[in-house]
Design an enzyme around this catalytic site. Structure first.
Site, mmCIF file in Angstrom:
data_model
loop_
_atom_site.group_PDB
_atom_site.id
_atom_site.type_symbol
_atom_site.label_atom_id
_atom_site.label_comp_id
_atom_site.label_asym_id
_atom_site.label_seq_id
_atom_site.Cartn_x
_atom_site.Cartn_y
_atom_site.Cartn_z
ATOM 1 N N LYS A 182 0.830 -1.262 0.171
ATOM 2 C CA LYS A 182 0.406 -0.198 -0.339
ATOM 3 C C LYS A 182 1.224 1.574 0.062
ATOM 4 O O LYS A 182 1.912 1.216 1.214
ATOM 5 C CB LYS A 182 -1.136 0.018 1.135
ATOM 6 C CG LYS A 182 -2.051 1.171 0.962
ATOM 7 C CD LYS A 182 -2.819 0.886 2.532
ATOM 8 C CE LYS A 182 -3.644 2.047 2.736
ATOM 9 N NZ LYS A 182 -4.690 1.532 3.344
ATOM 10 N N SER B 65 -9.938 2.123 2.756
ATOM 11 C CA SER B 65 -8.670 2.879 2.112
ATOM 12 C C SER B 65 -8.359 2.722 1.380
ATOM 13 O O SER B 65 -8.035 2.005 0.627
ATOM 14 C CB SER B 65 -8.276 4.036 3.354
ATOM 15 O OG SER B 65 -7.534 3.359 3.324
ATOM 16 N N SER C 55 -10.153 0.047 7.165
ATOM 17 C CA SER C 55 -10.139 0.525 5.601
ATOM 18 C C SER C 55 -9.028 -1.458 5.502
ATOM 19 O O SER C 55 -8.540 -1.274 3.872
ATOM 20 C CB SER C 55 -8.900 1.624 5.785
ATOM 21 O OG SER C 55 -9.004 2.887 5.702
#
Lengths: 490, 95
Positions: free
Chosen positions: A78, A158, A182
């Site tokens: 990420k 997210s 998330s």
């Protein structure tokens, strides 16, 4: 040779160990898949040269019988994790072309254990969002589509890039972070497994900070076993993060397949929302039945402050964010928009660099911390947080081993469908946010599909530092529900 | 509670984010929607409840008060938009 990208991480580990294929072959297969899936916009930076050189180096080690627990496994990261000499942006314009001269602790442990980096993954700007639509690199597309339709759906957020990439078989696992859901919400939207560990289990050092008392790193993976394998490498004490806990990291994989007989599973009545879709209700009942069939005992429990978790979160998280994001001043790194004075330069830089959602949250956070409002908002929210945590503690004190809930109130929705009203988007995290407020571990496991063929997930919430029980129970659900892989259209 | 336009401008200034006059009404609406949403917390009885200050109860580790890093000025200024001889450059602050 069968398509190497369709293997689980555990199967690839075995194949590498008995020399059925090399890490370079496995890495090349994934790099090819990434190239063919650019339309999903899951990656914001591909690092094929670095991936191949890491793969060659680990192949040489494997040949000598050295390796490590993740030897040769291609993973993606990420874009919230700082990666040395590889651009890290948190998917915000304000970080611009920031190239960290250091590596986050969590990713450094993955490379220590022999993993290979494929690239950096898209996410909501500064991890603020539930649909991956707030990224400055544009939205991520969910590899899942409704039956017979070609509407593009969000992967959740997210960690949308992480979930989309794992579901589309572009990487064997991904790092993710979870501040209010998330990791778990995107995992549920894409038929993948997402583990949010206990607060303090993984180091936050080198991860772009959103809300420091809520943020935790964890894996998104194809199976429960794969997420247990990744957790063991990601977790561990780090002197550079004073909130990281000095506690031995267990062999999480040993929990897979362990009997759940006699375990007490709490079913919290407050999670039965008014107007909850029938199929979510059905999925929940079915999940409980699977655990019961495996020998667990179901008990009704009450977590009375559940409904206050989301409003308290939307005070605590923005307050911490406004403080953490104060560092983006356009002076030391990232975007700089000139002004006549230093004050004007700050204001211009931050106006240009932050997207609408981030600006909104920084402003709310600034307001609730400002003189005269601190007690009414921030202090009250922190007291409510104590009550939320107490609810869980009382439940666990009665001998409950884990709590079963739905992971999300719906399946994935369309890109652009929600967001006109920010609060509507926030409701996505209604089942997940309580866990962050209390610092507990929780896992989202795919458990079924809705009427339109989209994956749905269940969430298991555990006692602090008892991720192992969640892996054991998650495995039971996975064995009963099977795995979920989208039909390829991209 | 709700915020007026002047408060929106004040918050924006505190947050060091420039806002244009045209943006103010929209921001005001969004902030008020969020404040209306969190308003429900006022119905919770928090008498005698301690605010949460630590997620996991534990004693914070302390390290020895010694220099353990340094001599990396090049690394520190490497990402800066404007530097001169290991200094960050900003618009003139002192007349």
């Amino acid at each position: 040779m069968t398509d190497l990208t369709s293997l689980t991480l555990a199967a690839a580990r075995e194949g590498l160990a008995n020399r059925s294929f090399t890490s370079l072959e496995l890495t090349d297969a994934h790099l090819g898949a990434i190239e063919a899936a650019r339309g999903l916009n899951a990656f914001v930076m591909e690092t094929p040269d670095q991936a191949r050189s890491m793969a060659r180096a680990i192949d040489a080690k494997i040949a000598k019988g050295e390796g490590g627990p993740l030897a040769g496994i291609p993973l993606a990261i990420k874009d919230l994790f700082a990666t040395k000499d590889v651009r890290t942006t948190a998917c915000s314009k304000i970080l611009g072309n920031f190239v960290p001269p250091y590596e986050s602790t969590v990713t450094s442990q993955l490379w220590r254990d022999g993993a290979v980096m494929l690239g950096k993954l898209n996410n909501d700007e500064f991890a603020m969002g539930s649909s991956n639509e707030t990224s400055c690199f544009g939205p991520v597309v969910n590899p899942w589509r409704r039956d017979g339709a070609n509407t593009t759906l969000v992967p959740g957020g997210s960690s949308g890039g992480s979930a989309s990439a794992v579901a589309a078989l572009l990487c064997m696992g991904a790092t993710a972070t979870d501040t209010g859901g998330s990791i778990r919400q995107p995992a549920a939207f894409t038929g993948t497994v997402g583990m949010k560990p206990t607060y303090g289990r993984c180091s936050r050092w080198g991860i772009v900070a959103f809300a420091s008392s809520l943020d935790q790193a964890g894996p998104i993976a194809r199976t429960v076993r794969d997420s247990a394998i990744l957790m063991r490498s990601m977790a561990g004490h780090d002197p550079k993060d004073t909130t990281s806990v000095d506690r031995a990291v267990p062999d999480y994989e040993a929990a897979i397949g362990k009997s759940v007989k006699g375990m007490k599973i709490g079913i919290p009545r407050e999670y039965r929302l008014e107007g909850m879709p029938q199929e979510i209700e059905k999925l929940w009942t079915e999940g409980a039945a699977w655990l019961k069939a495996a020998g667990a005992e179901l008990v009704d429990v009450s977590l009375p402050h559940t409904k206050y978790a989301l409003p308290a979160y939307y005070i605590v998280a923005p307050a911490e964010a406004s403080s953490n994001l104060a560092r983006y001043d356009g002076v030391r790194y990232g975007l700089q928009v000139p002004g006549r004075s230093i004050g004007e330069q700050y204001e211009n830089t931050r106006a240009e660099g932050f997207g609408a959602e981030v600006r909104r949250r920084v402003m709310i956070g600034t307001y609730v911390l400002s003189a005269g409002y601190y007690d009414a908002y921030y202090l009250r929210a922190q007291k409510v947080r104590t009550l939320i945590k107490r609810d869980f503690e009382e439940c666990f004190a009665k001998g409950v081993d884990a709590i079963l809930t739905p992971a999300t109130p719906s399946a994935a929705f369309g890109i652009g469908e929600k967001g006109a009203d920010p609060v509507e988007m926030y409701l996505n995290d209604i089942f997940t946010v309580t866990v962050n407020m209390a610092g507990l571990p929780a896992i989202a496991v795919p458990a079924g599909k809705d009427a339109q063929g989209l994956p749905l997930g269940l969430q298991l919430i555990g006692r602090p530092f008892d991720e192992e029980t969640l892996f054991s129970l998650g495995e039971v659900i996975e064995q009963a529900a099977g795995r979920f892989t989208p039909a390829r259209w991209w | 509670m709700s915020v007026d336009a002047a408060t929106v401008r004040r918050i924006a200034h505190l947050a060091r984010i420039a806002v244009t006059d045209e943006e103010v009404p929209h921001l005001q609406g969004e902030l008020n929607a969020m404040l209306a949403f969190v308003e429900q917390l006022s119905e919770v009885n928090v008498d005698g409840v301690e605010p949460m200050t630590s997620v996991i109860p534990m004693e914070m580790k302390k390290r020895a008060d010694v220099v353990n890093d340094g001599e990396i000025a090049d690394d520190i200024v490497r990402n800066a938009p404007a530097t001169d001889d290991h200094f960050f450059l900003v618009p003139k602050v002192v007349e």
